[in-house]
Design a protein around this motif. Structure first.
Motif, short mmCIF file in Angstrom:
data_model
loop_
_atom_site.label_atom_id
_atom_site.label_comp_id
_atom_site.label_asym_id
_atom_site.label_seq_id
_atom_site.Cartn_x
_atom_site.Cartn_y
_atom_site.Cartn_z
N THR A 1 -9.33 6.64 -4.84
CA THR A 1 -9.37 6.10 -3.48
C THR A 1 -7.99 6.19 -2.85
O THR A 1 -6.99 6.45 -3.53
CB THR A 1 -9.82 4.62 -3.46
OG1 THR A 1 -8.75 3.78 -3.93
CG2 THR A 1 -11.04 4.40 -4.35
N LYS B 1 -8.74 -6.40 -5.70
CA LYS B 1 -10.06 -5.97 -6.17
C LYS B 1 -10.21 -6.07 -7.68
O LYS B 1 -11.33 -6.19 -8.18
CB LYS B 1 -10.35 -4.54 -5.71
CG LYS B 1 -10.76 -4.43 -4.26
CD LYS B 1 -11.29 -3.04 -3.94
CE LYS B 1 -11.89 -2.99 -2.55
NZ LYS B 1 -12.48 -1.67 -2.24
N GLU C 1 -6.88 3.53 -1.16
CA GLU C 1 -6.61 2.12 -0.89
C GLU C 1 -5.17 1.76 -1.25
O GLU C 1 -4.58 2.32 -2.18
CB GLU C 1 -7.59 1.24 -1.66
CG GLU C 1 -9.04 1.40 -1.19
CD GLU C 1 -10.02 0.63 -2.05
OE1 GLU C 1 -9.62 0.14 -3.12
OE2 GLU C 1 -11.19 0.51 -1.66
N GLU D 1 -4.44 -4.09 -1.90
CA GLU D 1 -5.91 -4.16 -1.86
C GLU D 1 -6.49 -3.90 -3.24
O GLU D 1 -7.44 -4.59 -3.67
CB GLU D 1 -6.45 -3.13 -0.87
CG GLU D 1 -7.95 -3.23 -0.65
CD GLU D 1 -8.46 -2.26 0.40
OE1 GLU D 1 -9.67 -2.26 0.66
OE2 GLU D 1 -7.62 -1.50 0.95
#
Length: 271
Positions: free
Chosen positions: A222, A232, A224, A228
């Motif tokens: 990802t 997660k 991200e 973040e």
């Protein structure tokens, strides 16, 4: 029909317990000492064990230790019903992983209530695990990182399966050793010693390993941001995430991501 094993060296007490438990619809098994009790537990795999502590050949503490060391009997709930009544005795029993502790003399009604409570707790935990294993309609972090097979992260150990399943279902939350111990029905001290003895690592180490695996996946697959990703995979403190990532990988999450993506690009160019 639920099976209950009663390990008690006094025949009159053992028969009293067996008759009262049988009258409630349970299948009962009796054992007159700790050694026979362990043998019957391994042969019959009861749903619950009632045990005295002060016994010949093998005392209740040794019975509990042997049961917890065997994957087939490790998760069977055990209630001590004993003449040992000091605070030290009670604390020792609970820290070793006993599910309840009744002191003699106790009434049959007290024993039956303890049995009902213990079986209800076990049934509730099983329902929780079943619910946690059901697919959810909205994609979750567990779905996103499903490429990490459970057995590729955690060692295969039937006795510890509940522990690893709970970690797998909850690693993205801020769980602690206490949460895991409560979920599987053991004291934190007993669970720590058991997991370390079986795997060489602590419960907290396994939580970290699962979080690191998820973090690596998200870093590679990802775009991200680091904060973040940290949230997660269960970290509420970004500094804590950085510290544990560096400890496990020798570098920062950003540097690790950059290096891995660069190596992937080089491999593709070679092809």
């Amino acid at each position: 029909m639920k099976k209950i094993l009663v390990i008690e060296n006094t025949a009159s007490t053992r028969n009293l317990f067996l008759e009262a438990i049988k009258a409630k619809g349970f299948y009962t098994i009796g054992a007159e000492n700790g050694l026979i009790g362990v043998q019957r537990a391994q042969e019959d795999l009861p749903d619950l064990i009632i045990s005295e502590i002060a016994m010949s050949k093998l005392d209740g503490y040794s019975v509990l230790t042997k049961l917890r060391q065997n994957p087939d009997t490790a998760i069977i709930p055990l209630i001590f019903v004993t003449t040992k009544v000091s605070k030290a005795d009670i604390r020792k029993g609970m820290e070793m992983g006993a599910d309840d502790y009744l002191t003699k003399p106790c009434s049959v009604q007290e024993l039956l209530r303890a049995i009902a409570a213990c079986l209800e707790k076990r049934a509730f935990l099983q329902q929780c695990y079943t619910a946690q294993s059901q697919p959810v309609p909205k994609p979750s972090l567990a779905d996103t990182t499903r490429q990490f097979d459970l057995e590729s992260i955690f060692p295969y150990d039937p006795g510890l399966m509940e522990v690893f399943q709970f970690i797998e279902a909850n690693y993205h939350r801020p769980i602690t050793l206490s949460n895991v111990a409560n979920a599987v029905g053991y004291s934190s001290a007993y669970l720590t010693n058991w997991v370390r003895r079986q795997t060489g690592q602590t419960v907290q180490n396994w939580i970290i390993q699962r979080r690191m695996a998820a973090a690596r996946f998200l870093l590679l697959k990802t775009n991200e941001g680091i904060e973040e990703i940290a949230m997660k995979v269960g970290y509420q403190n970004l500094v804590h995430f950085f510290r544990q990532f560096r400890t496990n990988h020798g570098t920062t999450p950003q540097a690790w991501r950059k290096l891995q993506l660069s190596q992937e690009k080089e491999e593709l160019q070679k092809c």
